[in-house]
Design a protein around this motif. Structure first.
Motif, PDB file in Angstrom:
ATOM      1  N   UNK A  20       0.843  -1.190   0.000  1.00 51.71           N
ATOM      2  CA  UNK A  20       0.000   0.000   0.000  1.00 51.71           C
ATOM      3  C   UNK A  20       0.883   1.247   0.000  1.00 51.71           C
ATOM      4  N   UNK A  21       0.276   2.362  -0.423  1.00 54.43           N
ATOM      5  CA  UNK A  21       0.930   3.665  -0.328  1.00 54.43           C
ATOM      6  C   UNK A  21       2.182   3.764  -1.201  1.00 54.43           C
ATOM      7  N   UNK A  22       2.173   3.083  -2.342  1.00 55.33           N
ATOM      8  CA  UNK A  22       3.295   3.211  -3.269  1.00 55.33           C
ATOM      9  C   UNK A  22       3.055   4.330  -4.271  1.00 55.33           C
ATOM     10  N   UNK A  23       3.994   4.478  -5.185  1.00 56.34           N
ATOM     11  CA  UNK A  23       3.895   5.503  -6.216  1.00 56.34           C
ATOM     12  C   UNK A  23       5.128   5.478  -7.091  1.00 56.34           C
ATOM     13  N   UNK A  24       5.300   6.522  -7.913  1.00 52.65           N
ATOM     14  CA  UNK A  24       6.457   6.585  -8.800  1.00 52.65           C
ATOM     15  C   UNK A  24       7.761   6.609  -8.022  1.00 52.65           C
ATOM     16  N   UNK A  25       7.697   7.058  -6.771  1.00 52.47           N
ATOM     17  CA  UNK A  25       8.890   7.179  -5.927  1.00 52.47           C
ATOM     18  C   UNK A  25       9.259   5.863  -5.247  1.00 52.47           C
ATOM     19  N   UNK A  26       8.349   4.890  -5.188  1.00 53.04           N
ATOM     20  CA  UNK A  26       8.639   3.638  -4.496  1.00 53.04           C
ATOM     21  C   UNK A  26       7.409   2.759  -4.418  1.00 53.04           C
ATOM     22  N   UNK A  27       7.522   1.667  -3.675  1.00 54.41           N
ATOM     23  CA  UNK A  27       6.474   0.659  -3.685  1.00 54.41           C
ATOM     24  C   UNK A  27       5.738   0.536  -2.353  1.00 54.41           C
ATOM     25  N   UNK A  28       5.919   1.510  -1.461  1.00 55.69           N
ATOM     26  CA  UNK A  28       5.164   1.504  -0.221  1.00 55.69           C
ATOM     27  C   UNK A  28       5.600   0.411   0.729  1.00 55.69           C
ATOM     28  N   UNK A  29       4.637  -0.011   1.555  1.00 50.74           N
ATOM     29  CA  UNK A  29       4.940  -1.017   2.567  1.00 50.74           C
ATOM     30  C   UNK A  29       3.889  -2.128   2.514  1.00 50.74           C
ATOM     31  N   UNK A  30       4.177  -3.290   3.099  1.00 52.86           N
ATOM     32  CA  UNK A  30       3.230  -4.407   3.046  1.00 52.86           C
ATOM     33  C   UNK A  30       1.853  -4.037   3.601  1.00 52.86           C
ATOM     34  N   UNK A  31       0.827  -4.554   2.958  1.00 53.61           N
ATOM     35  CA  UNK A  31      -0.556  -4.292   3.355  1.00 53.61           C
ATOM     36  C   UNK A  31      -1.194  -5.580   3.873  1.00 53.61           C
ATOM     37  N   UNK A  32      -2.422  -5.451   4.312  1.00 52.03           N
ATOM     38  CA  UNK A  32      -3.185  -6.571   4.861  1.00 52.03           C
ATOM     39  C   UNK A  32      -3.572  -7.520   3.728  1.00 52.03           C
ATOM     40  N   UNK A  33      -2.977  -8.700   3.691  1.00 52.11           N
ATOM     41  CA  UNK A  33      -3.209  -9.625   2.584  1.00 52.11           C
ATOM     42  C   UNK A  33      -4.632 -10.186   2.544  1.00 52.11           C
ATOM     43  N   UNK A  34      -5.391  -9.987   3.609  1.00 51.50           N
ATOM     44  CA  UNK A  34      -6.789 -10.447   3.578  1.00 51.50           C
ATOM     45  C   UNK A  34      -7.634  -9.599   2.635  1.00 51.50           C
ATOM     46  N   UNK A  35      -7.066  -8.509   2.116  1.00 53.57           N
ATOM     47  CA  UNK A  35      -7.777  -7.669   1.153  1.00 53.57           C
ATOM     48  C   UNK A  35      -7.875  -8.343  -0.211  1.00 53.57           C
ATOM     49  N   UNK A  36      -7.103  -9.412  -0.415  1.00 50.95           N
ATOM     50  CA  UNK A  36      -7.203 -10.211  -1.623  1.00 50.95           C
ATOM     51  C   UNK A  36      -7.915 -11.513  -1.289  1.00 50.95           C
ATOM     52  N   UNK A  37      -9.028 -11.753  -1.935  1.00 46.64           N
ATOM     53  CA  UNK A  37      -9.834 -12.939  -1.673  1.00 46.64           C
ATOM     54  C   UNK A  37      -9.726 -13.871  -2.873  1.00 46.64           C
ATOM     55  N   UNK A  38      -9.247 -15.076  -2.644  1.00 46.78           N
ATOM     56  CA  UNK A  38      -9.040 -16.034  -3.719  1.00 46.78           C
ATOM     57  C   UNK A  38     -10.280 -16.893  -3.895  1.00 46.78           C
ATOM     58  N   UNK A  39     -10.873 -16.780  -5.053  1.00 50.88           N
ATOM     59  CA  UNK A  39     -12.065 -17.567  -5.366  1.00 50.88           C
ATOM     60  C   UNK A  39     -11.663 -18.884  -6.028  1.00 50.88           C
ATOM     61  N   UNK A  40     -12.064 -19.080  -7.259  1.00 51.08           N
ATOM     62  CA  UNK A  40     -11.838 -20.371  -7.920  1.00 51.08           C
ATOM     63  C   UNK A  40     -10.458 -20.437  -8.578  1.00 51.08           C
ATOM     64  N   UNK A  41      -9.760 -21.534  -8.341  1.00 48.60           N
ATOM     65  CA  UNK A  41      -8.555 -21.876  -9.096  1.00 48.60           C
ATOM     66  C   UNK A  41      -7.530 -20.751  -9.145  1.00 48.60           C
ATOM     67  N   UNK A  42      -7.068 -20.341  -7.982  1.00 48.31           N
ATOM     68  CA  UNK A  42      -6.013 -19.342  -7.884  1.00 48.31           C
ATOM     69  C   UNK A  42      -4.765 -20.006  -7.309  1.00 48.31           C
ATOM     70  N   UNK A  43      -3.642 -19.835  -7.999  1.00 45.95           N
ATOM     71  CA  UNK A  43      -2.366 -20.374  -7.546  1.00 45.95           C
ATOM     72  C   UNK A  43      -1.437 -19.208  -7.224  1.00 45.95           C
ATOM     73  N   UNK A  44      -0.958 -19.145  -5.996  1.00 43.67           N
ATOM     74  CA  UNK A  44      -0.024 -18.106  -5.568  1.00 43.67           C
ATOM     75  C   UNK A  44       1.206 -18.785  -4.985  1.00 43.67           C
TER      76      UNK A  44
END
Length: 387
Positions: free
Chosen positions: A327-351
């Motif tokens: 979260x909080x990234x931009x052209x200057x950098x990539x921010x810091x780790x965010x809450x991974x529960x914000x991504x919800x994996x439905x059908x057939x997701x491989x990470x």
């Protein structure tokens, strides 16, 4: 014929006022100049009756009508004609194979031409990937060579160097079948500097319906950085059947007055990007993300600093990443780790944090820079082909 008396009078008149004989010539030249100017202006401001404009950088001429037999030379000229035209209905710009160099931003911002979802503006290759006559060399190449002095929203650039390539400031637009590079600069010449090109941009926060499909985005961090392939504000942004190879950032859903609805990414392949693959800064929770493959990415997903939205992913693969969600990234950098529960994996997701895809690296193959048949992810139909 003049008789002797008339000739003597004419001769005497010229001797007294030598400009006499030049006045008719000057008048004729002025009339011709005005007439030519009116014809040229009418031609430049006209759209062919069939709504088709052909662009050929090698054989075109910007004084041509823009038909298939008499193409214009530059995408910039096509944009100027549309921006100054009056009317409604669909317009299609056909780009020939070859190199289309952009030495200035090409902005599509028509004041008096109205597009709709059915009657849209399309900027496309003459031959599309699903054609039997297509090969990788048929793709029109877009490369930005303009100075890096663009001022986003009219403001000075805090990172000392930005440029826009194609700027789309109207709704109901499709960009299709193009090979899009960045710009040949050294991206980070000193601390606090980021020299960068944005090949496709839309700033309008209330605009809608932008589809980018079957495009190949290429970059190389050392030779021709493709800083951010697609930077789009507003609603209804659809990115599908595109390949992003070696770019820094693939897609940023940029700014809106409210969460952007109707946005989607599907059937895309993103490989070896050294920034972030998906920047879901402003998209609403109805964002559709499916049938995508991402491999060897620095950051897979970026969200807004407030972490307000959650997103559903389905039928997709991520193989190899440094950070999964920031979260909080931009052209200057990539921010810091965010809450991974914000991504919800439905059908057939491989990470998988470690891993890589297998690509076809044969440059003569139609499948060049696509997943090898039978390899992981190839069943998802990602890449340039709709069929």
């Amino acid at each position: 014929m003049l008789n002797t008396f008339e000739k003597n009078i004419f001769k005497s008149s010229i001797q007294k006022n030598p400009e006499t004989m030049y006045k008719p010539i000057r008048t004729l030249l002025i009339i011709l100049f005005i007439s030519w100017g009116c014809v040229a202006t009418a031609q430049l401001n006209s759209i062919p009756k069939d709504g088709e404009i052909f662009v050929n950088p090698e054989f075109g001429d910007n004084l041509n009508k823009g038909t298939k037999d008499h193409p214009i030379k530059s995408v910039y000229e096509a944009a100027q004609r549309i921006n100054h035209a009056n009317g409604k209905g669909s317009i299609t710009i056909y780009l020939s194979e070859g190199i289309h160099g952009l030495d200035k931003t090409v902005t599509f911002h028509p004041a008096n031409w109205h597009f709709t979802k059915e009657n849209r503006l399309t900027i496309r290759a003459e031959i599309l990937p699903d054609s039997v006559s297509w090969d990788q060399g048929k793709m029109p190449v877009i490369i930005s060579t303009m100075p890096l002095n663009f001022k986003p929203y009219g403001n000075d650039d805090p990172l000392h160097g930005a440029s826009y390539g194609l700027q789309i400031e109207t709704s109901h637009v499709t960009i299709q079948g193009l090979r899009i590079l960045g710009t040949p600069v050294h991206e980070t010449p000193k601390e606090g500097y980021v020299k960068r090109n944005y090949p496709i941009v839309r700033e309008g926060m209330d605009l809608t319906d932008l589809r980018i499909t079957q495009c190949l985005f290429l970059g190389d961090i050392h030779a021709i950085p493709n800083h951010l392939s697609i930077l789009a504000s507003g609603h209804g942004i659809e990115v599908d059947h595109c390949v992003f190879y070696g770019v820094k950032d693939a897609v940023v859903f940029w700014q809106t007055n409210e969460p952007a609805v109707g946005c989607s990414m599907h059937h895309n392949l993103i490989v070896n990007n050294y920034g972030g693959a998906v920047w879901a800064w402003t998209v609403a929770s109805d964002f559709k993300y499916y049938n995508n493959v991402v491999s060897n990415t620095n950051v897979f997903w970026e969200i807004g600093k407030n972490e307000q939205m959650t997103y559903n992913l389905s039928n997709s693969i991520v193989l190899g990443y440094n950070e999964l969600l920031n979260k909080n990234g931009g052209a200057f950098g990539y921010g810091e780790p965010a809450d991974t529960s914000k991504l919800i994996y439905k059908n057939d997701v491989i990470i998988k944090k470690k891993g890589a895809v297998e690509l076809d690296k044969n440059p003569t193959s139609k499948n060049y820079l696509h997943l090898k048949p039978g390899s992981i992810g190839s069943e998802l139909g990602v890449g340039l082909f709709l069929k």
